[in-house]
Structure formats: C-alpha cells, structure tokens
Write a protein that holds these residues in place. Structure first.
Motif, PDB file in Angstrom:
ATOM      1  N   CYS A 136       0.670  -1.086   0.261  1.00 13.99           N
ATOM      2  CA  CYS A 136       0.169  -0.083   0.036  1.00 13.99           C
ATOM      3  C   CYS A 136       0.867   1.149   0.003  1.00 13.99           C
ATOM      4  CB  CYS A 136      -0.590  -0.337   1.211  1.00 13.99           C
ATOM      5  SG  CYS A 136      -1.888   1.480   0.933  1.00 13.99           S
ATOM      6  N   TYR A 137       0.670   1.872  -1.128  1.00 14.62           N
ATOM      7  CA  TYR A 137       1.543   3.724  -1.169  1.00 14.62           C
ATOM      8  C   TYR A 137       0.234   4.864  -0.819  1.00 14.62           C
ATOM      9  CZ  TYR A 137       3.638   7.570  -2.974  1.00 14.62           C
ATOM     10  OH  TYR A 137       3.941   9.005  -2.974  1.00 14.62           O
ATOM     11  N   VAL A 138       0.867   5.670  -0.206  1.00 12.52           N
ATOM     12  CA  VAL A 138      -0.710   7.014   0.277  1.00 12.52           C
ATOM     13  C   VAL A 138       0.351   8.207  -0.705  1.00 12.52           C
ATOM     14  CG1 VAL A 138      -2.195   8.266   0.835  1.00 12.52           C
ATOM     15  CG2 VAL A 138      -1.580   5.569   1.529  1.00 12.52           C
ATOM     16  N   ASN A 139      -0.163   8.729  -1.564  1.00 12.70           N
ATOM     17  CA  ASN A 139       0.455  10.007  -2.091  1.00 12.70           C
ATOM     18  C   ASN A 139       0.159  11.539  -0.920  1.00 12.70           C
ATOM     19  OD1 ASN A 139       0.595  11.873  -3.747  1.00 12.70           O
ATOM     20  ND2 ASN A 139      -0.023  12.166  -5.125  1.00 12.70           N
ATOM     21  N   VAL A 183      -1.263   7.871  -9.684  1.00 16.35           N
ATOM     22  CA  VAL A 183      -2.040   8.066  -8.030  1.00 16.35           C
ATOM     23  C   VAL A 183      -1.808   9.027  -7.728  1.00 16.35           C
ATOM     24  CG1 VAL A 183      -1.302   7.606  -5.787  1.00 16.35           C
ATOM     25  CG2 VAL A 183      -0.497   6.195  -7.566  1.00 16.35           C
ATOM     26  N   GLN A 229      -4.761   9.490  -2.305  1.00 16.54           N
ATOM     27  CA  GLN A 229      -4.702   8.535  -3.237  1.00 16.54           C
ATOM     28  C   GLN A 229      -3.731   7.654  -2.630  1.00 16.54           C
ATOM     29  OE1 GLN A 229      -4.729   7.814  -7.225  1.00 16.54           O
ATOM     30  NE2 GLN A 229      -5.875   5.516  -6.910  1.00 16.54           N
ATOM     31  N   ARG A 230      -4.812   6.264  -2.477  1.00 14.96           N
ATOM     32  CA  ARG A 230      -4.604   4.979  -1.333  1.00 14.96           C
ATOM     33  C   ARG A 230      -4.171   3.943  -2.520  1.00 14.96           C
ATOM     34  NH1 ARG A 230      -5.091   2.959   4.535  1.00 14.96           N
ATOM     35  NH2 ARG A 230      -5.975   5.190   3.907  1.00 14.96           N
ATOM     36  N   VAL A 240      -3.062  -0.226  -3.386  1.00 16.34           N
ATOM     37  CA  VAL A 240      -2.956  -0.931  -3.382  1.00 16.34           C
ATOM     38  C   VAL A 240      -2.975  -2.026  -4.417  1.00 16.34           C
ATOM     39  CG1 VAL A 240      -3.996  -2.977  -1.837  1.00 16.34           C
ATOM     40  CG2 VAL A 240      -4.391  -0.189  -1.244  1.00 16.34           C
TER      41      VAL A 240
END
Length: 127
Positions: free
Chosen positions: A19-22, A44, A48-49, A51
């Motif tokens: 999971c990466y969050v901008n 992204v 936004q997240r 996955v």
C-alpha cells in the motif's frame, strides 16, 4: 488480489500485498521497473491510496512533476510498503507475552466506564 492488466510473472511464487499513499498535493506516477518480464505503472492522485501486489525484491519508483516533466522523487522497497508485515507486527505487539497477565493492573490507570462517565460529567459541570 487480481492485477488483470499487469499480472505478476508466473514463475514467481512469493508476493507481497503493498500500500502506497500519495500524501502530496501533486499527481504522481508509481512505477516498478526492476522486475524482469513485468512492468507496473499507475497514476496516483493526491490523497489516493494505491494497493497492489509486488514481488519482495521490487522497488516502487515515485515520479512527480508538472506539465511534460517528470522527476524521480523517491524509490521505496516494496517490503517497506507491505501490508502483511504491518498487520503481523501490530498483532504481535498487541498480544501479551507468555507469562504476562493480560488484565490491566492498578498501575495502568484503568478506569471503568462509570468512572470515566462521572469524571466527564464533572468536567462539563465545572466548565
């Protein structure tokens, strides 16, 4: 998790759920280019997240920039973005160690719901 457009290479068994969050105010491009026979790229948006599944050795490149320009702003090992590892660590830290009592002691400043409600009511009346 199914990645229809970019499935992981068939010869690879292990995969991570990541999971990466901008957390910026700019649109970013997330790419993984260091895995042979696999290319992953997503836009992204701010907040936004993202996955996704990746191999343990994968590195997520984060590109950001303005019109017609792109700057490589970060490279993150996918192992650091793994959701599975985070959940396992949280679960391990929440469990009592063997030989420890899981009940709160008086030193934990444990208060019953009635005590909490009474102290809240006092604060409201005093205010």
């Amino acid at each position: 998790m199914s990645q229809i457009l970019d499935p992981l290479p068939q010869d690879q068994k292990a995969s991570l759920l990541c999971c990466y969050v901008n957390a910026t105010s700019q649109i970013q491009i997330a790419r993984i280019t260091n895995i042979e026979n696999w290319y992953f790229e997503r836009v992204v948006f701010p907040g936004q997240r993202l996955v996704f599944e990746a191999l343990p050795q994968a590195q997520l490149e984060i590109h950001s920039g303005m019109m017609a320009s792109s700057i490589l702003s970060d490279i993150i090992p996918c192992e650091r973005l793994s959701v599975n590892n985070s959940l396992e660590e949280e679960a391990d830290s929440a469990l009592p160690r063997s030989g420890q009592d899981s009940r709160p002691s008086s030193s934990d400043n444990f208060r019953s719901p009635l005590e909490t409600a009474a102290s809240t009511k006092e604060k409201v009346i005093l205010a």
